[in-house]
Design an enzyme around this catalytic site. Structure first.
Site, PDB file in Angstrom:
ATOM      1  N   LYS A 159      -8.595   9.196   3.825  1.00 38.51           N
ATOM      2  CA  LYS A 159      -7.505   8.479   4.419  1.00 38.51           C
ATOM      3  C   LYS A 159      -6.392  10.038   3.906  1.00 38.51           C
ATOM      4  O   LYS A 159      -5.249  10.156   5.085  1.00 38.51           O
ATOM      5  CB  LYS A 159      -7.150   7.940   3.341  1.00 38.51           C
ATOM      6  CG  LYS A 159      -8.075   6.239   4.146  1.00 38.51           C
ATOM      7  CD  LYS A 159      -7.579   5.047   3.164  1.00 38.51           C
ATOM      8  CE  LYS A 159      -7.961   3.955   4.025  1.00 38.51           C
ATOM      9  NZ  LYS A 159      -7.360   2.528   2.941  1.00 38.51           N
ATOM     10  N   ASP A 169      -3.089  -1.170   5.723  1.00 33.65           N
ATOM     11  CA  ASP A 169      -3.544  -1.637   5.048  1.00 33.65           C
ATOM     12  C   ASP A 169      -2.516  -2.613   4.494  1.00 33.65           C
ATOM     13  O   ASP A 169      -2.841  -3.497   3.367  1.00 33.65           O
ATOM     14  CB  ASP A 169      -3.573  -0.659   3.798  1.00 33.65           C
ATOM     15  CG  ASP A 169      -5.333   0.489   3.886  1.00 33.65           C
ATOM     16  OD1 ASP A 169      -6.194  -0.221   4.788  1.00 33.65           O
ATOM     17  OD2 ASP A 169      -5.300   1.304   4.015  1.00 33.65           O
TER      18      ASP A 169
END
Ligand code: ATR
Length: 276
Positions: free
Chosen positions: A65, A102
């Site tokens: 990420k 997220d």
């Protein structure tokens, strides 16, 4: 056929292909969504090849990420704040935009669960990438304060420093967990259980009004939640809801439509937890 993927290492455990297949079916899209296992040193070329092969968008998971944020040509504010990207969007001029869903996924799940944030004390255990991604959206919902507790207190301090302009954020050492005031919402964001090293949760940290939430799912999340309940927490939830909601947000960015999540979450929960 429209081409999407999730990149990670390892990736075989990923539920994203299953979730996105449900979403596509529900919204009437024909698409291919592949799980691509790629180690960090091969991520850049693999992403290039994916673009050349017509890839329209991708999810990114551990441990890629942060690297994805560096590889993108532009970043949304959420991705900048998180310094991490979980959603890649191919722009018409072939550049990659990096976003992070997220945080918004967690907020959608907490709203679904009717977990209050406003005026609450939130204690987050863990100060890694997962915590970094949720701080800004949580602070936007105006909690009384956020207390980040971490084994390495310097990492908690760094996150508190970075997000201090958005609200009250304290940093504590995990060794001092017994001195932390009772949490309204207790969020678990460490890899301790996966490493076979369960935490010790003092009874002072939780009470019957505390909601415990694990950002992960599966056996390690269940172990944390069982411990939180034993310590006295009134309720506990794993991160499967967040997983489905962040996926719905990615889908929205690629397709312009947000799929319905409740039925998908129900099915996924049965698949993951009832099997255990
Ligand atoms: P992620 O992106 O999932 O947050 P990470 O950046 O590797 O992953 O962070 C893992 C978190 O779990 C960190 O807060 C880490 O604590 P340190 O910052 O001290 O490393 C925490 N963690 C990992 N193993 C742990 C253990 N055995 N006990 C307590 N905390 C642990």
């Amino acid at each position: 056929m429209d081409y999407f993927a999730v990149f990670g290492h390892p990736i075989s455990h990923s539920r994203s292909p299953w979730i996105h297949a449900r979403f596509a079916e529900q919204c009437g899209f024909e698409q291919r969504y592949e799980a691509i296992d790629v180690p960090p040193e091969r991520f850049e070329e693999t992403l290039w090849d994916f673009g050349e092969a017509g890839g329209l968008g991708a999810n990114v998971t551990l441990p890629l990420k942060e690297q994805a944020a560096v590889l993108c040509d532009e970043l949304t504010e959420a991705a900048q704040r998180a310094a991490a990207v979980n959603t890649l969007i191919r722009l018409p001029d072939q550049r990659w935009r990096g976003d992070n869903t997220d945080g918004v996924g967690l907020m959608a799940d907490l709203a679904r669960l009717r977990v209050p944030i406003h005026g609450q004390r939130i204690v987050i255990i863990g100060a890694g990438g997962a915590t970094r991604g949720i701080l800004a959206p949580l602070l936007a919902a105006a909690p009384r304060e956020i207390i980040i507790v971490n084994r390495t207190p310097e990492r908690a301090l760094q996150l508190a420093f970075e997000s201090g302009a958005l609200g009250i954020v304290q940093a504590w050492s995990l060794d001092d967990l017994a001195s932390v005031d009772t949490a309204g919402l207790l969020i678990h964001a460490t890899s301790a259980y996966r490493a076979g090293a369960p935490l010790t949760l003092p009874a002072t940290l939780v009470d019957a009004d505390t909601v415990a939430y694990d950002l992960g799912y599966g056996a390690s999340a269940q172990a944390f939640l069982a411990q939180a309940r034993r310590a006295g927490a009134g309720a506990g939830f794993d991160g499967l809801g967040m997983l489905v909601e962040q996926a719905a947000e990615s889908f929205l960015r690629w397709r312009g439509v947000r799929p319905q999540t409740p039925a998908v979450l129900r099915e996924l929960t049965a698949l993951v937890n009832d099997r255990a």
